[in-house]
Design a protein around this motif. Sequence first.
Motif, mmCIF file in Angstrom:
data_model
loop_
_atom_site.group_PDB
_atom_site.id
_atom_site.type_symbol
_atom_site.label_atom_id
_atom_site.label_comp_id
_atom_site.label_asym_id
_atom_site.label_seq_id
_atom_site.Cartn_x
_atom_site.Cartn_y
_atom_site.Cartn_z
ATOM 1 N N ASN A 19 0.827 -1.208 0.000
ATOM 2 C CA ASN A 19 0.000 0.000 0.000
ATOM 3 C C ASN A 19 0.859 1.254 0.000
ATOM 4 N N LEU A 20 1.973 1.226 0.733
ATOM 5 C CA LEU A 20 2.854 2.388 0.765
ATOM 6 C C LEU A 20 3.486 2.625 -0.606
ATOM 7 N N ASP A 21 3.903 1.555 -1.283
ATOM 8 C CA ASP A 21 4.448 1.700 -2.634
ATOM 9 C C ASP A 21 3.414 2.319 -3.570
ATOM 10 N N THR A 22 2.182 1.857 -3.442
ATOM 11 C CA THR A 22 1.101 2.389 -4.278
ATOM 12 C C THR A 22 0.856 3.860 -3.962
ATOM 13 N N LEU A 23 0.852 4.208 -2.672
ATOM 14 C CA LEU A 23 0.671 5.604 -2.276
ATOM 15 C C LEU A 23 1.790 6.473 -2.844
ATOM 16 N N LYS A 24 3.018 6.013 -2.713
ATOM 17 C CA LYS A 24 4.154 6.781 -3.248
ATOM 18 C C LYS A 24 4.019 6.984 -4.750
ATOM 19 N N LEU A 40 -7.195 15.360 1.359
ATOM 20 C CA LEU A 40 -8.109 14.534 0.569
ATOM 21 C C LEU A 40 -8.752 13.436 1.410
ATOM 22 N N LEU A 41 -7.993 12.867 2.321
ATOM 23 C CA LEU A 41 -8.497 11.753 3.121
ATOM 24 C C LEU A 41 -9.139 12.192 4.431
ATOM 25 N N GLY A 42 -8.985 13.467 4.774
ATOM 26 C CA GLY A 42 -9.562 13.957 6.014
ATOM 27 C C GLY A 42 -8.856 13.420 7.251
ATOM 28 N N VAL A 43 -7.534 13.249 7.123
ATOM 29 C CA VAL A 43 -6.738 12.776 8.264
ATOM 30 C C VAL A 43 -5.709 13.842 8.619
ATOM 31 N N ARG A 44 -5.128 13.698 9.802
ATOM 32 C CA ARG A 44 -4.094 14.640 10.225
ATOM 33 C C ARG A 44 -2.829 14.417 9.410
ATOM 34 N N LEU A 45 -2.074 15.461 9.199
ATOM 35 C CA LEU A 45 -0.812 15.373 8.481
ATOM 36 C C LEU A 45 0.128 14.385 9.161
ATOM 37 N N MET A 46 0.117 14.358 10.488
ATOM 38 C CA MET A 46 0.982 13.435 11.220
ATOM 39 C C MET A 46 0.656 11.972 10.890
ATOM 40 N N THR A 47 -0.607 11.691 10.619
ATOM 41 C CA THR A 47 -1.000 10.331 10.223
ATOM 42 C C THR A 47 -0.328 9.953 8.919
ATOM 43 N N VAL A 48 -0.334 10.855 7.965
ATOM 44 C CA VAL A 48 0.315 10.584 6.682
ATOM 45 C C VAL A 48 1.820 10.416 6.886
ATOM 46 N N HIS A 49 2.421 11.271 7.697
ATOM 47 C CA HIS A 49 3.855 11.119 7.994
ATOM 48 C C HIS A 49 4.137 9.736 8.574
ATOM 49 N N TRP A 51 2.748 6.965 8.025
ATOM 50 C CA TRP A 51 2.735 5.917 6.993
ATOM 51 C C TRP A 51 4.112 5.744 6.369
ATOM 52 N N PHE A 52 4.937 6.781 6.435
ATOM 53 C CA PHE A 52 6.254 6.751 5.806
ATOM 54 C C PHE A 52 7.379 6.371 6.779
ATOM 55 N N PHE A 53 7.060 6.238 8.055
ATOM 56 C CA PHE A 53 8.077 5.821 9.029
ATOM 57 C C PHE A 53 8.536 4.402 8.715
ATOM 58 N N ARG A 54 9.733 4.069 9.185
ATOM 59 C CA ARG A 54 10.190 2.672 9.108
ATOM 60 C C ARG A 54 9.242 1.821 9.942
ATOM 61 N N THR A 55 9.014 0.590 9.527
ATOM 62 C CA THR A 55 8.044 -0.264 10.220
ATOM 63 C C THR A 55 8.394 -0.497 11.680
ATOM 64 N N GLY A 59 5.473 4.913 16.444
ATOM 65 C CA GLY A 59 4.529 5.771 15.742
ATOM 66 C C GLY A 59 4.210 5.319 14.331
ATOM 67 N N TYR A 60 4.876 4.264 13.863
ATOM 68 C CA TYR A 60 4.594 3.763 12.514
ATOM 69 C C TYR A 60 3.136 3.339 12.417
ATOM 70 N N ARG A 61 2.527 3.686 11.301
ATOM 71 C CA ARG A 61 1.161 3.248 11.007
ATOM 72 C C ARG A 61 1.131 2.800 9.561
ATOM 73 N N GLN A 62 0.391 1.761 9.300
ATOM 74 C CA GLN A 62 0.248 1.276 7.934
ATOM 75 C C GLN A 62 -0.990 1.911 7.319
ATOM 76 N N ILE A 63 -0.867 2.386 6.080
ATOM 77 C CA ILE A 63 -2.038 2.934 5.410
ATOM 78 C C ILE A 63 -3.001 1.785 5.110
ATOM 79 N N SER A 64 -4.252 1.986 5.433
ATOM 80 C CA SER A 64 -5.246 0.929 5.258
ATOM 81 C C SER A 64 -5.645 0.805 3.786
ATOM 82 N N ASP A 65 -6.150 -0.367 3.454
ATOM 83 C CA ASP A 65 -6.672 -0.587 2.105
ATOM 84 C C ASP A 65 -7.789 0.415 1.804
#
Length: 86
Positions: A19-24, A40-49, A51-55, A59-65
């Motif tokens: 999902n992260l590859d697809t988002l990128k 666009l998704l109505g989420v906080r900027l920190m949430t998007v950040h 998604w890009f953290f190392r697993t 604070g790492y979060r995976q972007i949902s399907d």
Amino acid sequence: FKDGFDHVEMIIVDNRMTNLDTLKALMEERQLSRRQVADLLGVRLMTVHAWFFRTEATGYRQISDQSLELLKLKLDFGGMSVRSRP
């Protein structure tokens, strides 16, 4: 006799994008910032950040399907009415 298709199936399975590859790829293709994705998704900027953290990072979060599908739908059917914030 083997027709070689077993090998092709393995290659396809191994080359699936995360999902992260697809988002990128979407962000690069549409020249979207992280802020625009958040808007666009109505989420906080920190949430998007996150998604890009190392697993393994705190604070790492995976972007949902669902989030990824919503982004695709908004980009495909909603047009590109995203504006950058100052």
